[in-house]
Write a protein that holds these residues in place. Structure first.
Motif, PDB file in Angstrom:
ATOM      1  N   ASP A 164       0.818  -1.201   0.000  1.00  0.00           N
ATOM      2  CA  ASP A 164       0.000   0.000   0.000  1.00  0.00           C
ATOM      3  C   ASP A 164       0.859   1.261   0.000  1.00  0.00           C
ATOM      4  OD1 ASP A 164       0.832  -0.561   2.619  1.00  0.00           O
ATOM      5  OD2 ASP A 164      -0.863   0.523   3.493  1.00  0.00           O
ATOM      6  N   TRP A 165       2.008   1.207   0.677  1.00  0.00           N
ATOM      7  CA  TRP A 165       2.874   2.380   0.703  1.00  0.00           C
ATOM      8  C   TRP A 165       3.423   2.688  -0.682  1.00  0.00           C
ATOM      9  CZ3 TRP A 165       8.057   1.966  -0.589  1.00  0.00           C
ATOM     10  CH2 TRP A 165       8.589   0.676  -0.621  1.00  0.00           C
ATOM     11  N   MET A 166       3.605   1.649  -1.497  1.00  0.00           N
ATOM     12  CA  MET A 166       4.060   1.885  -2.864  1.00  0.00           C
ATOM     13  C   MET A 166       2.981   2.571  -3.686  1.00  0.00           C
ATOM     14  SD  MET A 166       6.094  -1.625  -3.809  1.00  0.00           S
ATOM     15  CE  MET A 166       7.500  -2.185  -2.844  1.00  0.00           C
ATOM     16  N   LEU A 167       1.722   2.234  -3.403  1.00  0.00           N
ATOM     17  CA  LEU A 167       0.624   2.873  -4.119  1.00  0.00           C
ATOM     18  C   LEU A 167       0.531   4.347  -3.755  1.00  0.00           C
ATOM     19  CD1 LEU A 167      -2.112   0.096  -3.850  1.00  0.00           C
ATOM     20  CD2 LEU A 167      -0.702   0.681  -5.830  1.00  0.00           C
ATOM     21  N   TYR A 168       0.690   4.646  -2.470  1.00  0.00           N
ATOM     22  CA  TYR A 168       0.665   6.054  -2.069  1.00  0.00           C
ATOM     23  C   TYR A 168       1.878   6.799  -2.626  1.00  0.00           C
ATOM     24  CZ  TYR A 168      -3.299   5.421   1.064  1.00  0.00           C
ATOM     25  OH  TYR A 168      -4.558   5.184   1.559  1.00  0.00           O
ATOM     26  N   GLU A 169       3.016   6.129  -2.636  1.00  0.00           N
ATOM     27  CA  GLU A 169       4.214   6.750  -3.211  1.00  0.00           C
ATOM     28  C   GLU A 169       3.996   7.060  -4.688  1.00  0.00           C
ATOM     29  OE1 GLU A 169       7.866   6.920  -5.476  1.00  0.00           O
ATOM     30  OE2 GLU A 169       6.600   5.137  -5.445  1.00  0.00           O
ATOM     31  N   ALA A 170       3.226   6.210  -5.376  1.00  0.00           N
ATOM     32  CA  ALA A 170       2.951   6.436  -6.794  1.00  0.00           C
ATOM     33  C   ALA A 170       2.148   7.703  -7.020  1.00  0.00           C
ATOM     34  CB  ALA A 170       2.206   5.244  -7.386  1.00  0.00           C
ATOM     35  N   MET A 171       1.366   8.096  -6.021  1.00  0.00           N
ATOM     36  CA  MET A 171       0.592   9.330  -6.156  1.00  0.00           C
ATOM     37  C   MET A 171       1.502  10.552  -6.247  1.00  0.00           C
ATOM     38  SD  MET A 171      -2.690   8.690  -3.655  1.00  0.00           S
ATOM     39  CE  MET A 171      -3.746   7.251  -3.901  1.00  0.00           C
ATOM     40  N   PHE A 172       2.713  10.445  -5.678  1.00  0.00           N
ATOM     41  CA  PHE A 172       3.668  11.531  -5.827  1.00  0.00           C
ATOM     42  C   PHE A 172       4.107  11.659  -7.287  1.00  0.00           C
ATOM     43  CE2 PHE A 172       5.031  13.325  -1.758  1.00  0.00           C
ATOM     44  CZ  PHE A 172       4.374  12.503  -0.865  1.00  0.00           C
ATOM     45  N   ARG A 173       4.126  10.522  -7.979  1.00  0.00           N
ATOM     46  CA  ARG A 173       4.576  10.524  -9.371  1.00  0.00           C
ATOM     47  C   ARG A 173       3.423  10.719 -10.345  1.00  0.00           C
ATOM     48  NH1 ARG A 173       5.791   5.651 -10.319  1.00  0.00           N
ATOM     49  NH2 ARG A 173       5.586   4.641  -8.296  1.00  0.00           N
ATOM     50  N   HIS A 174       2.177  10.572  -9.868  1.00  0.00           N
ATOM     51  CA  HIS A 174       0.996  10.756 -10.705  1.00  0.00           C
ATOM     52  C   HIS A 174      -0.006  11.667  -9.981  1.00  0.00           C
ATOM     53  CE1 HIS A 174       2.725   6.892 -12.068  1.00  0.00           C
ATOM     54  NE2 HIS A 174       2.294   7.256 -13.257  1.00  0.00           N
ATOM     55  N   PRO A 175       0.376  12.914  -9.725  1.00  0.00           N
ATOM     56  CA  PRO A 175      -0.510  13.805  -8.957  1.00  0.00           C
ATOM     57  C   PRO A 175      -1.846  14.060  -9.643  1.00  0.00           C
ATOM     58  CG  PRO A 175       1.290  15.047  -9.961  1.00  0.00           C
ATOM     59  CD  PRO A 175       1.627  13.593 -10.127  1.00  0.00           C
ATOM     60  N   GLU A 176      -1.897  13.861 -10.958  1.00  0.00           N
ATOM     61  CA  GLU A 176      -3.155  14.084 -11.674  1.00  0.00           C
ATOM     62  C   GLU A 176      -4.224  13.085 -11.265  1.00  0.00           C
ATOM     63  OE1 GLU A 176      -0.947  10.940 -13.825  1.00  0.00           O
ATOM     64  OE2 GLU A 176      -0.410  12.890 -12.963  1.00  0.00           O
ATOM     65  N   ALA A 177      -3.820  11.944 -10.702  1.00  0.00           N
ATOM     66  CA  ALA A 177      -4.782  10.924 -10.294  1.00  0.00           C
ATOM     67  C   ALA A 177      -5.159  11.029  -8.826  1.00  0.00           C
ATOM     68  CB  ALA A 177      -4.198   9.530 -10.562  1.00  0.00           C
ATOM     69  N   LEU A 178      -4.555  11.968  -8.105  1.00  0.00           N
ATOM     70  CA  LEU A 178      -4.710  12.029  -6.658  1.00  0.00           C
ATOM     71  C   LEU A 178      -6.148  12.245  -6.228  1.00  0.00           C
ATOM     72  CD1 LEU A 178      -3.400  12.112  -3.847  1.00  0.00           C
ATOM     73  CD2 LEU A 178      -3.085  14.573  -4.168  1.00  0.00           C
ATOM     74  N   THR A 179      -6.802  13.267  -6.759  1.00  0.00           N
ATOM     75  CA  THR A 179      -8.146  13.620  -6.311  1.00  0.00           C
ATOM     76  C   THR A 179      -9.136  12.481  -6.511  1.00  0.00           C
ATOM     77  OG1 THR A 179      -7.762  15.976  -6.776  1.00  0.00           O
ATOM     78  CG2 THR A 179     -10.053  15.247  -6.575  1.00  0.00           C
ATOM     79  N   GLU A 180      -9.127  11.879  -7.675  1.00  0.00           N
ATOM     80  CA  GLU A 180     -10.076  10.806  -7.964  1.00  0.00           C
ATOM     81  C   GLU A 180      -9.780   9.573  -7.112  1.00  0.00           C
ATOM     82  OE1 GLU A 180     -13.173   8.586  -9.425  1.00  0.00           O
ATOM     83  OE2 GLU A 180     -12.784  10.742  -9.429  1.00  0.00           O
ATOM     84  N   SER A 181      -8.505   9.257  -6.922  1.00  0.00           N
ATOM     85  CA  SER A 181      -8.144   8.097  -6.110  1.00  0.00           C
ATOM     86  C   SER A 181      -8.615   8.269  -4.673  1.00  0.00           C
ATOM     87  CB  SER A 181      -6.623   7.879  -6.135  1.00  0.00           C
ATOM     88  OG  SER A 181      -6.190   7.528  -7.430  1.00  0.00           O
TER      89      SER A 181
END
Length: 240
Positions: A164-181
């Motif tokens: 799960d921490w890798m998924l949250y870390e991925a949000m740093f690299r894909h900020p465009e997906a943050l709000t919807e996620s």
């Protein structure tokens, strides 16, 4: 300036853990990287003892692993390990939610609601480590409400291997997906709480399963695990 001068008075172990946790979530420490006690102590201006204790917490949280005679490094999971943990979550969490809906007390439901509400304002990239921790507490609380210590123990093993921490870390690299996620995660958590509060076992199990399967999609999107491998694992573990 040292850590003791910049942080509020808490357990030094917890302060160091929070800093390392945030660094890992932010990708500053990569999978497989060694976490050297002396380097960390020097950087933060603290003694070795709280650093060693903080590393123990990271290991317990599943973000790091201790290698005999070598030290502690950020955990590096294979796709097979991730998918095995994913499959176990498909089995365990809907069962836990179903049991919890039968036995949940008003106080336990209020605690779930408190954890859920605590995530509402965590919408920035720098909030991801705190959001991860609240999410883990939320899932663990549902499992504990099942009343089965063995189920809780099995879940703890699976959760420690789930990235799960890798998924949250991925949000740093894909900020465009943050709000919807984040919107989807909150919506799914809310559905679980509402079903448990209403003492609706099947609805609780369904809401939990929907949430886990949604996380499975994130494994493909963010961690690039092939969809066919994810589907194979789902077919193996989904109760017919």
């Amino acid at each position: 300036m040292t850590l003791t001068e910049t942080l509020p008075r808490r357990s030094m172990r917890d302060d160091v853990f929070d800093i390392l946790h945030k660094r890992i979530i932010a990708g500053e420490h990569r999978p497989g990287e060694w976490l050297r006690q002396d380097d960390i102590a020097s950087q933060l201006g603290v003694s070795m003892t709280p650093v060693r204790e903080a590393l123990d917490l990271l290991v317990a949280a599943g973000l790091a692993e201790r290698v005999p005679y070598r030290g502690v490094r950020v955990v590096e999971l294979t796709h097979e390990e991730m998918l095995d943990a994913y499959g176990l979550r498909i089995l365990l969490e809907p069962s836990a939610a179903r049991l919890a809906s039968d036995t949940a007390t008003p106080r336990e439901v209020e605690e779930l609601k408190r954890l859920l509400v605590g995530t509402f304002e965590l919408v920035r990239l720098e909030d991801m480590s705190r959001l991860r921790e609240l999410s883990r507490q939320f899932h663990a609380a549902v499992v504990m409400m099942s009343g089965s210590p063995l189920l809780a123990r099995l879940y703890g093993i699976a959760a420690a291997k789930f990235p799960d921490w890798m998924l949250y870390e991925a949000m740093f690299r894909h900020p465009e997906a943050l709000t919807e996620s984040l919107r989807l995660e909150q919506q799914q958590h809310r559905a679980i709480v509402e079903a448990i509060a209403a003492h609706q076992p099947e609805a609780a199990a369904r809401a939990s399963l929907d949430h886990i399967l949604s996380i499975g999609k994130d494994l493909e999107t963010y961690l690039e695990i092939p969809r066919e491998l994810i589907q194979q694992k789902e077919q193996q573990f989904l109760v017919k």
